[in-house]
Structures are given as structure tokens and as C-alpha cells.
Design a protein around this motif. Structure first.
Motif, PDB file in Angstrom:
ATOM      1  N   PRO A 158       0.777  -1.386   0.071  1.00 35.35           N
ATOM      2  CA  PRO A 158      -0.019  -0.028  -0.038  1.00 35.35           C
ATOM      3  C   PRO A 158       0.970   1.236   0.177  1.00 35.35           C
ATOM      4  CG  PRO A 158      -0.435  -1.357   1.972  1.00 35.35           C
ATOM      5  CD  PRO A 158       0.617  -1.951   1.089  1.00 35.35           C
ATOM      6  N   GLN A 159       1.912   1.282   1.024  1.00 39.71           N
ATOM      7  CA  GLN A 159       2.465   2.580   1.185  1.00 39.71           C
ATOM      8  C   GLN A 159       3.891   2.650   1.070  1.00 39.71           C
ATOM      9  OE1 GLN A 159       0.671   5.157   4.215  1.00 39.71           O
ATOM     10  NE2 GLN A 159      -1.136   5.023   3.337  1.00 39.71           N
ATOM     11  N   CYS A 160       4.759   3.401   0.720  1.00 42.78           N
ATOM     12  CA  CYS A 160       6.246   3.517   0.748  1.00 42.78           C
ATOM     13  C   CYS A 160       6.577   3.519   2.257  1.00 42.78           C
ATOM     14  CB  CYS A 160       6.617   4.683  -0.020  1.00 42.78           C
ATOM     15  SG  CYS A 160       8.337   4.831  -0.237  1.00 42.78           S
ATOM     16  N   CYS A 210      13.254   7.184  -7.894  1.00 48.21           N
ATOM     17  CA  CYS A 210      13.261   5.950  -7.155  1.00 48.21           C
ATOM     18  C   CYS A 210      12.764   4.698  -7.825  1.00 48.21           C
ATOM     19  CB  CYS A 210      12.187   6.309  -5.944  1.00 48.21           C
ATOM     20  SG  CYS A 210      12.137   4.703  -4.908  1.00 48.21           S
ATOM     21  N   GLU A 211      13.857   3.684  -7.715  1.00 51.38           N
ATOM     22  CA  GLU A 211      13.319   2.651  -8.636  1.00 51.38           C
ATOM     23  C   GLU A 211      12.355   1.438  -8.114  1.00 51.38           C
ATOM     24  OE1 GLU A 211      16.945   0.321  -9.135  1.00 51.38           O
ATOM     25  OE2 GLU A 211      18.345   1.986  -9.882  1.00 51.38           O
ATOM     26  N   ALA A 212      11.882   1.936  -6.746  1.00 49.23           N
ATOM     27  CA  ALA A 212      11.066   1.045  -5.974  1.00 49.23           C
ATOM     28  C   ALA A 212       9.666   1.637  -6.102  1.00 49.23           C
ATOM     29  CB  ALA A 212      11.517   0.808  -4.892  1.00 49.23           C
ATOM     30  N   MET A 213       9.457   2.723  -6.903  1.00 50.69           N
ATOM     31  CA  MET A 213       8.064   3.461  -6.832  1.00 50.69           C
ATOM     32  C   MET A 213       6.946   2.705  -7.390  1.00 50.69           C
ATOM     33  SD  MET A 213       7.970   6.389  -9.797  1.00 50.69           S
ATOM     34  CE  MET A 213       9.636   7.069  -9.368  1.00 50.69           C
ATOM     35  N   GLY A 214       7.106   1.807  -8.277  1.00 47.06           N
ATOM     36  CA  GLY A 214       5.938   0.861  -8.733  1.00 47.06           C
ATOM     37  C   GLY A 214       5.786   0.081  -7.636  1.00 47.06           C
ATOM     38  N   ARG A 215       6.460  -0.500  -6.697  1.00 41.88           N
ATOM     39  CA  ARG A 215       5.936  -1.391  -5.633  1.00 41.88           C
ATOM     40  C   ARG A 215       4.831  -0.713  -4.739  1.00 41.88           C
ATOM     41  NH1 ARG A 215       9.275  -5.398  -4.133  1.00 41.88           N
ATOM     42  NH2 ARG A 215       8.372  -5.283  -2.246  1.00 41.88           N
ATOM     43  N   THR A 250       0.568   4.141  -3.441  1.00 42.98           N
ATOM     44  CA  THR A 250       0.585   5.593  -3.343  1.00 42.98           C
ATOM     45  C   THR A 250       1.814   6.228  -4.056  1.00 42.98           C
ATOM     46  OG1 THR A 250       2.116   5.474  -1.543  1.00 42.98           O
ATOM     47  CG2 THR A 250      -0.187   5.726  -0.879  1.00 42.98           C
ATOM     48  N   CYS A 251       2.859   5.651  -4.368  1.00 41.27           N
ATOM     49  CA  CYS A 251       4.034   6.116  -5.124  1.00 41.27           C
ATOM     50  C   CYS A 251       3.731   5.991  -6.816  1.00 41.27           C
ATOM     51  CB  CYS A 251       5.343   5.785  -4.940  1.00 41.27           C
ATOM     52  SG  CYS A 251       5.752   6.133  -3.021  1.00 41.27           S
ATOM     53  N   ALA A 252       3.185   4.750  -6.978  1.00 39.19           N
ATOM     54  CA  ALA A 252       2.856   4.257  -8.366  1.00 39.19           C
ATOM     55  C   ALA A 252       1.857   5.281  -9.038  1.00 39.19           C
ATOM     56  CB  ALA A 252       2.514   2.820  -8.331  1.00 39.19           C
ATOM     57  N   ILE A 253       0.742   5.419  -8.434  1.00 36.81           N
ATOM     58  CA  ILE A 253      -0.356   6.389  -8.744  1.00 36.81           C
ATOM     59  C   ILE A 253       0.063   7.771  -8.823  1.00 36.81           C
ATOM     60  CG2 ILE A 253      -2.604   7.303  -7.995  1.00 36.81           C
ATOM     61  CD1 ILE A 253      -2.887   4.328  -6.965  1.00 36.81           C
ATOM     62  N   ASP A 254       0.919   8.266  -7.911  1.00 34.76           N
ATOM     63  CA  ASP A 254       1.506   9.505  -8.027  1.00 34.76           C
ATOM     64  C   ASP A 254       2.417   9.849  -9.248  1.00 34.76           C
ATOM     65  OD1 ASP A 254       0.426  10.513  -5.682  1.00 34.76           O
ATOM     66  OD2 ASP A 254       2.460  10.192  -4.423  1.00 34.76           O
ATOM     67  N   ALA A 295      -5.378   2.044  -0.265  1.00 32.29           N
ATOM     68  CA  ALA A 295      -4.367   3.043  -0.535  1.00 32.29           C
ATOM     69  C   ALA A 295      -4.589   3.468  -2.052  1.00 32.29           C
ATOM     70  CB  ALA A 295      -2.911   2.211  -0.174  1.00 32.29           C
ATOM     71  N   ALA A 296      -4.922   2.653  -3.022  1.00 32.80           N
ATOM     72  CA  ALA A 296      -5.114   2.939  -4.184  1.00 32.80           C
ATOM     73  C   ALA A 296      -6.382   4.270  -4.385  1.00 32.80           C
ATOM     74  CB  ALA A 296      -5.337   1.754  -4.945  1.00 32.80           C
TER      75      ALA A 296
END
Length: 176
Positions: free
Chosen positions: A56-58, A68-73, A76-80, A126-127
Motif C-alpha cells: 500500500p504505502q512507501c 526512485c527504482e521502487a516506486m512501482g512497488r 501511493t507512489c505508483a499512482i503519484d 491505498a489506491a
């Protein structure tokens, strides 16, 4: 789940933790359990994006940044990141068709009164929170349940095909 009328279209398999943004017609496939995929589609320009998030959240208090290489995990970060990409291309949130899939409770849950929410449910929450915070409106959602899903996202039309995955029955017994 072959799509014969899309056989000539390039195919892309989206792995867990990835984000895929494109202006070209592609059929993106992914398989979800407790993970969540969000699709963005802008009909006028043909811009499309999809993510396959695991959590759900970073864990970073500031969230992921562009490098950041992990944002797709993380939902919150992927949608941003997908929202930033659309904005950088001149697309406003109200112009984007948004669809949400996945978030199954894949493990036995037992007594739900004493169990915390499943990872799948937390991913969905989270999405939804991220989409609302960024002013994206959800058009379609197929979330929750106890089985996985395979989805195919046609970036030329914004259509998503979904197949529910039935868990294999365990027929073996253990003799004492």
C-alpha cells in the motif's frame, strides 16, 4: 485468454512492482493476487499507463521521488508517478479513465473480527485514497474476493479484459 483481433499488436508482460506508460497501442498483461493494478487511459491522446503494486504505502515518510527504482512497488507512489506523467503530457485528472483491479485476500483469513485487514484490502484502500487525493475518478473496479485475476489492458482503447483465476484443488491427503 487470447484476443485474436489484437494478435498483431505488441504484447507486454507487466511484472510486480512495475509501471508502464505508453503512447503506442500495446496489450499489457499481468496477473494479480493481493497486488493491485490501476489503469489510466486518455482517450483523446491515446496515452495509457498501468501499474502492478505489491504494497500500500512507501516506507519513506516523503514517498518515492521520480528517480526512485521502487516506486512501482507501492500504490501511493505508483499512482503519484502515473498522475505526474499524465500531467506532464498536459492531461488533467478529470480527462482520465481510471480502472482498478486486484486486492484479493489470498491467504485464509480465519476469524475476521480479530484479524487485521488483508494486504489486498490495504492495497485497494491505498489506491482509492491516492486516486481521490489526486482528483482522479474511478470508472471501473473489480477488487477483493479470494481469487486472483489475470488482466489484459489494451492501451489503444482503454479496455481491460479480466479472467478470474480458480485455485487448484488439493486432492492429496496425508496419511498418519
Amino acid at each position: 485468454m487470447p484476443l485474436p483481433h489484437h494478435a498483431d499488436r505488441p504484447q507486454h508482460y507487466l511484472k510486480p512492482g512495475e509501471i508502464y506508460c505508453t503512447e503506442r497501442p500495446v496489450v499489457v498483461t499481468t496477473v494479480l493476487g493481493s497486488c493491485v493494478s490501476v489503469t489510466f487511459y486518455h482517450r483523446a491522446s491515446g496515452l495509457a499507463a498501468i501499474c502492478h503494486v505489491l504494497q500500500p504505502q512507501c516506507p519513506r515518510s516523503t514517498g518515492c521521488t521520480t528517480g526512485c527504482e521502487a516506486m512501482g512497488r507501492y500504490a501511493t507512489c505508483a499512482i503519484d508517478a502515473m498522475g505526474r506523467w499524465m500531467a506532464d503530457c498536459g492531461v488533467r485528472p478529470g480527462q482520465v479513465e481510471v480502472k482498478l483491479f486486484g486486492g484479493a485476500a489470498m491467504m485464509g483469513r480465519g476469524n475476521r473480527r480479530i484479524q487485521p485487514p488483508s494486504v489486498g484490502r490495504l492495497n485497494v484502500q491505498a489506491a482509492l485514497s491516492s486516486l481521490q487525493r489526486l482528483a482522479f475518478r474511478l470508472k471501473v473496479a473489480d477488487v477483493g474476493g479470494a481469487t486472483g485475476r489475470k488482466i489484459l489492458f489494451d492501451t489503444a482503447s482503454g479496455e481491460v479484459w479480466l479472467k478470474r483465476l480458480i485455485p487448484a484443488m488439493v486432492a492429496d491427503t496425508i496419511e498418519a
